[in-house]
Design a protein around this motif. Sequence first.
Motif, PDB file in Angstrom:
ATOM      1  N   LEU A  81       0.843  -1.204   0.000  1.00  0.00           N
ATOM      2  CA  LEU A  81       0.000   0.000   0.000  1.00  0.00           C
ATOM      3  C   LEU A  81       0.877   1.252   0.000  1.00  0.00           C
ATOM      4  CD1 LEU A  81      -2.823  -0.902   2.557  1.00  0.00           C
ATOM      5  CD2 LEU A  81      -3.080  -0.606   0.087  1.00  0.00           C
ATOM      6  N   ALA A  82       1.959   1.198   0.797  1.00  0.00           N
ATOM      7  CA  ALA A  82       2.889   2.330   0.835  1.00  0.00           C
ATOM      8  C   ALA A  82       3.536   2.534  -0.533  1.00  0.00           C
ATOM      9  CB  ALA A  82       3.954   2.086   1.897  1.00  0.00           C
ATOM     10  N   LEU A  83       3.900   1.436  -1.187  1.00  0.00           N
ATOM     11  CA  LEU A  83       4.528   1.533  -2.500  1.00  0.00           C
ATOM     12  C   LEU A  83       3.531   1.977  -3.574  1.00  0.00           C
ATOM     13  CD1 LEU A  83       6.754  -1.675  -2.318  1.00  0.00           C
ATOM     14  CD2 LEU A  83       7.512   0.702  -2.153  1.00  0.00           C
ATOM     15  N   ILE A  84       2.258   1.625  -3.396  1.00  0.00           N
ATOM     16  CA  ILE A  84       1.213   2.105  -4.312  1.00  0.00           C
ATOM     17  C   ILE A  84       1.074   3.617  -4.169  1.00  0.00           C
ATOM     18  CG2 ILE A  84      -1.280   2.161  -4.724  1.00  0.00           C
ATOM     19  CD1 ILE A  84      -1.338  -0.838  -4.056  1.00  0.00           C
ATOM     20  N   GLU A  85       1.071   4.079  -2.902  1.00  0.00           N
ATOM     21  CA  GLU A  85       0.905   5.517  -2.644  1.00  0.00           C
ATOM     22  C   GLU A  85       2.045   6.315  -3.256  1.00  0.00           C
ATOM     23  OE1 GLU A  85       1.165   9.278  -0.218  1.00  0.00           O
ATOM     24  OE2 GLU A  85       2.603   7.634  -0.337  1.00  0.00           O
ATOM     25  N   ARG A  86       3.219   5.709  -3.317  1.00  0.00           N
ATOM     26  CA  ARG A  86       4.382   6.407  -3.875  1.00  0.00           C
ATOM     27  C   ARG A  86       4.544   6.172  -5.378  1.00  0.00           C
ATOM     28  NH1 ARG A  86       9.145   6.822   0.626  1.00  0.00           N
ATOM     29  NH2 ARG A  86       7.807   7.476   2.327  1.00  0.00           N
ATOM     30  N   GLY A  87       3.616   5.422  -5.956  1.00  0.00           N
ATOM     31  CA  GLY A  87       3.667   5.216  -7.394  1.00  0.00           C
ATOM     32  C   GLY A  87       4.663   4.173  -7.848  1.00  0.00           C
ATOM     33  N   ILE A  88       5.183   3.385  -6.920  1.00  0.00           N
ATOM     34  CA  ILE A  88       6.171   2.361  -7.258  1.00  0.00           C
ATOM     35  C   ILE A  88       5.484   1.069  -7.687  1.00  0.00           C
ATOM     36  CG2 ILE A  88       8.093   0.974  -6.366  1.00  0.00           C
ATOM     37  CD1 ILE A  88       8.679   3.287  -4.455  1.00  0.00           C
ATOM     38  N   VAL A  89       4.389   0.718  -7.028  1.00  0.00           N
ATOM     39  CA  VAL A  89       3.602  -0.456  -7.391  1.00  0.00           C
ATOM     40  C   VAL A  89       2.280   0.016  -7.983  1.00  0.00           C
ATOM     41  CG1 VAL A  89       2.313  -2.428  -6.475  1.00  0.00           C
ATOM     42  CG2 VAL A  89       4.636  -2.007  -5.692  1.00  0.00           C
ATOM     43  N   ARG A  90       1.880  -0.555  -9.106  1.00  0.00           N
ATOM     44  CA  ARG A  90       0.615  -0.182  -9.737  1.00  0.00           C
ATOM     45  C   ARG A  90      -0.546  -0.899  -9.041  1.00  0.00           C
ATOM     46  NH1 ARG A  90      -0.137  -2.354 -14.033  1.00  0.00           N
ATOM     47  NH2 ARG A  90       1.693  -3.709 -14.220  1.00  0.00           N
ATOM     48  N   PRO A  91      -1.651  -0.191  -8.777  1.00  0.00           N
ATOM     49  CA  PRO A  91      -2.799  -0.830  -8.126  1.00  0.00           C
ATOM     50  C   PRO A  91      -3.323  -2.039  -8.894  1.00  0.00           C
ATOM     51  CG  PRO A  91      -3.037   1.549  -8.113  1.00  0.00           C
ATOM     52  CD  PRO A  91      -1.865   1.244  -8.996  1.00  0.00           C
ATOM     53  N   GLY A  92      -3.198  -1.984 -10.215  1.00  0.00           N
ATOM     54  CA  GLY A  92      -3.709  -3.080 -11.030  1.00  0.00           C
ATOM     55  C   GLY A  92      -2.765  -4.250 -11.183  1.00  0.00           C
ATOM     56  N   SER A  93      -1.562  -4.143 -10.652  1.00  0.00           N
ATOM     57  CA  SER A  93      -0.605  -5.245 -10.735  1.00  0.00           C
ATOM     58  C   SER A  93      -1.015  -6.367  -9.790  1.00  0.00           C
ATOM     59  CB  SER A  93       0.805  -4.760 -10.387  1.00  0.00           C
ATOM     60  OG  SER A  93       0.880  -4.404  -9.016  1.00  0.00           O
ATOM     61  N   ARG A  94      -0.394  -7.521  -9.956  1.00  0.00           N
ATOM     62  CA  ARG A  94      -0.731  -8.663  -9.095  1.00  0.00           C
ATOM     63  C   ARG A  94      -0.498  -8.328  -7.631  1.00  0.00           C
ATOM     64  NH1 ARG A  94       2.377 -12.348  -6.907  1.00  0.00           N
ATOM     65  NH2 ARG A  94       4.180 -11.700  -8.173  1.00  0.00           N
ATOM     66  N   ARG A  95       0.650  -7.716  -7.318  1.00  0.00           N
ATOM     67  CA  ARG A  95       0.949  -7.359  -5.937  1.00  0.00           C
ATOM     68  C   ARG A  95       0.045  -6.252  -5.433  1.00  0.00           C
ATOM     69  NH1 ARG A  95       5.927  -5.277  -6.546  1.00  0.00           N
ATOM     70  NH2 ARG A  95       6.041  -5.868  -8.723  1.00  0.00           N
ATOM     71  N   GLY A  96      -0.262  -5.300  -6.308  1.00  0.00           N
ATOM     72  CA  GLY A  96      -1.153  -4.220  -5.914  1.00  0.00           C
ATOM     73  C   GLY A  96      -2.550  -4.716  -5.623  1.00  0.00           C
ATOM     74  N   GLN A  97      -3.066  -5.591  -6.461  1.00  0.00           N
ATOM     75  CA  GLN A  97      -4.409  -6.127  -6.246  1.00  0.00           C
ATOM     76  C   GLN A  97      -4.479  -6.969  -4.983  1.00  0.00           C
ATOM     77  OE1 GLN A  97      -5.295  -8.206  -9.914  1.00  0.00           O
ATOM     78  NE2 GLN A  97      -6.244  -6.410 -10.833  1.00  0.00           N
ATOM     79  N   ALA A  98      -3.422  -7.759  -4.728  1.00  0.00           N
ATOM     80  CA  ALA A  98      -3.401  -8.587  -3.515  1.00  0.00           C
ATOM     81  C   ALA A  98      -3.407  -7.718  -2.264  1.00  0.00           C
ATOM     82  CB  ALA A  98      -2.164  -9.491  -3.529  1.00  0.00           C
TER      83      ALA A  98
END
Length: 210
Positions: A81-98
């Motif tokens: 979630l922290a990496l999503i907020e910083r734009g490093i992980v995409r929300p739609g990616s496998r890790r982002g969705q999980a």
Amino acid sequence: YRTAPQGAGGFHLRILKIPVSSIPTQDRRMRELAPRTFNDPTLAPLLAACFADLGEAADDPAAADAPPLVQASLVQALAHLALIERGIVRPGSRRGQAALQTARLSQARRLIARHLQDPHLAPAMVADLLGVSVRHLHMLFETAEKSFSQTVTDERLKQSRRLMREAPERLIADIAASCGFESLATYYRVFNAAYGMAPGDFRARASDGL
């Protein structure tokens, strides 16, 4: 991560240390991991729900075997979630969705606990508060040990037991209503099915220290 200001200029400070070894190689941007305020209003409630569940899992003596797995899932969700907020992980990616799935399930459970007294508590109500469709809400609970309805019933029963222990003078009918059961008959039926005894018998045992 520091949450938004609370009250008279203060902050609620929550710090989570995540070993770099637990973060996938492609996400190891060390300069991005410096502490800073978490500002995303959409992700902040999900982050708070995960933090709250993480604390409860660690303190729950009745789940001695479950916490390590639960905590690992929550820590991973918090990190992503922290990496999503910083734009490093995409929300739609496998890790982002999980991560979003884990966090939304945590928030859904907390919303259920917050609205137990409402006899009209239903999937549509929680889905609306969570900002997802009813279908998506049910999909979240498909990954959990209990369905939405089972979770609601379990939480209502646990709260009723807590109230009977804490307020032995309180009428059982009043407790049943305050926990959201539509009738006293329904409460007795569900309680007996879950614990093999009537609420009154449980109260008697609790008062005797059994």
